[in-house]
Design an enzyme around this catalytic site. Structure first.
Site, mmCIF file in Angstrom:
data_model
loop_
_atom_site.group_PDB
_atom_site.id
_atom_site.type_symbol
_atom_site.label_atom_id
_atom_site.label_comp_id
_atom_site.label_asym_id
_atom_site.label_seq_id
_atom_site.Cartn_x
_atom_site.Cartn_y
_atom_site.Cartn_z
ATOM 1 N N ASN A 67 0.552 3.602 3.810
ATOM 2 C CA ASN A 67 1.350 4.741 3.372
ATOM 3 C C ASN A 67 2.136 5.263 4.572
ATOM 4 O O ASN A 67 2.082 4.686 5.663
ATOM 5 C CB ASN A 67 0.452 5.829 2.764
ATOM 6 C CG ASN A 67 -0.637 6.282 3.729
ATOM 7 O OD1 ASN A 67 -0.506 6.160 4.950
ATOM 8 N ND2 ASN A 67 -1.722 6.804 3.180
ATOM 9 N N ASP A 256 -0.271 6.958 -8.437
ATOM 10 C CA ASP A 256 -0.671 7.527 -7.152
ATOM 11 C C ASP A 256 0.551 7.876 -6.306
ATOM 12 O O ASP A 256 0.560 8.889 -5.596
ATOM 13 C CB ASP A 256 -1.573 6.542 -6.410
ATOM 14 C CG ASP A 256 -2.105 7.105 -5.109
ATOM 15 O OD1 ASP A 256 -2.840 8.110 -5.154
ATOM 16 O OD2 ASP A 256 -1.777 6.550 -4.046
#
Length: 381
Positions: A67, A256
């Site tokens: 991420n 998500d």
């Protein structure tokens, strides 16, 4: 006993290349017990495992799994969990002679992100079948991260998934599931209770599926409208199974991502996934559909944010079918400082009656889970 394994990706000499390996039968039990012993945790085996009732998989985490903060993306972990679940459940549902089928993900129970996973670590995913009803399979999955430089391992995730077998001849037909053998009758009864509980919760979720996230012009900071976000995605072949339906893991990763965008817009800091409440898959998504993944803030505590994520599918090439709700879930995020410590989050300001109602419902879920954690006496690894 011989190791019955199939290597899906080969290791290249001198390079760190991702690999998956599937292990079945007693070897899987040995792997699982070794992992738990290394964490000083003892776990009673729930069922008598025959070959195919337990698998172990491993893959090194690469930079494209990260991420923006540099840790492994929560959606990537959810995707790996679902891949293990669909393999073991599909294998089990085809273990007897009869009509061939593919296991479809129906629900993911609450999933906690216990510890971050770093790029360069190896993710070990183990899955086992713990209960079967007439038309569904319960799969429990554990994820460990291994630092291959030091050899240390830690538990990062635990999840429970429910699958239903769909006929390859007619995907609208649900087939019967081969039963498993339990060591004790109590274990079957406990599994039946879990099955009935998730079945009831799924019905309650369907009643709330009329909600639609509407955009608001010039919203005020800290309101629901200020941080709500959507992604629109055209479902392509790489998103789908061989039979033309979206992988559950693909949907979960998109969910998500949207939840992360909502959380980041609200607090404007580094954020990470703390947990995912039950994800319910209400209907299949076919290749060629346009899916809209929408997220909105529902509740904030001092240091956490609850985000509701809704997935709607639009079969643009099929005029006979209207837009429908495909999946829904609640994600919990926390805000972190540069040292990775939790930060207080701006408090959500609900404006409409619906927003205030959702806030109180979220508060109830938060207090319920907080009480459950405080009363949890099982030793942690």
């Amino acid at each position: 006993m011989k190791l019955l394994a199939r290597t899906l990706y080969l290791w290249e000499v001198g390079r760190q290349v991702a690999s998956w390996s599937l292990t079945s039968g007693q070897e899987c039990l040995v792997l699982r017990e070794t992992w738990w012993a290394s964490m000083r945790a003892v776990r009673t085996r729930a069922v008598h495992h025959k070959p195919g009732h337990c698998i172990a998989m491993g893959r090194i985490m690469r930079p494209d799994d990260a991420n923006v903060a540099g840790n492994v993306h929560g959606g990537t972990i959810l995707k790996m969990i679902e891949e293990a679940g669909v393999i073991i459940s599909t294998r089990h549902c085809n273990s007897q002679n009869g009509e061939r089928c593919v296991a479809a993900l129906a629900r993911v129970e609450r999933t906690d992100f216990l510890s971050p996973m770093c790029i360069g670590e190896v993710a070990h995913v183990s899955a086992e079948i713990t209960y079967t009803s007439k038309h569904s399979v319960e799969v429990q999955v554990h994820v460990l991260s291994e630092n291959i430089l030091t050899g240390t391992k830690k538990l990062t995730n635990k999840a429970t998934l429910w699958y239903v077998p769909l006929s390859l001849k007619n995907v609208d037909k649900v087939l019967e599931v081969p039963p498993i053998v339990y060591l004790r009758q109590e274990q079957e009864e406990e599994g039946r209770k879990r099955y009935e509980a998730q079945k009831l919760e799924r019905m309650e979720t369907k009643w709330r599926n009329g909600d639609i996230v509407q955009p608001i012009l010039n919203p005020e900071p800290n309101t629901v409208s200020y941080s709500q976000s959507s992604l629109i995605h055209l479902v392509g072949p790489s998103d789908c199974t061989l039979h033309g339906f979206v992988h559950g893991g693909v949907t979960m990763k998109l969910m998500d991502e949207v939840a992360g965008i909502v959380a980041a817009r609200h607090c404007k800091t580094n954020i990470v996934t703390a947990s995912v409440d039950a994800i319910n898959f209400h209907d299949k998504i076919r290749k060629g559909c346009v899916i809209t993944i929408s997220g909105r803030m529902t509740f904030t505590s001092n240091k956490s944010m609850e985000i509701e994520v809704l997935v709607d599918a639009d079969p643009v090439v099929d005029n006979s079918q209207k837009r429908y709700r495909a999946a829904s879930a609640f994600f919990t995020y926390v805000s972190l400082n540069q040292e990775g410590k939790p930060l207080p989050v701006p408090q959500l300001v609900p404006e409409t009656e619906d927003e205030k109602k959702r806030f109180e419902e979220g508060k109830g879920r938060y207090l319920q889970m907080k009480a459950k954690r405080q009363g949890h006496t099982e030793p942690q690894p």
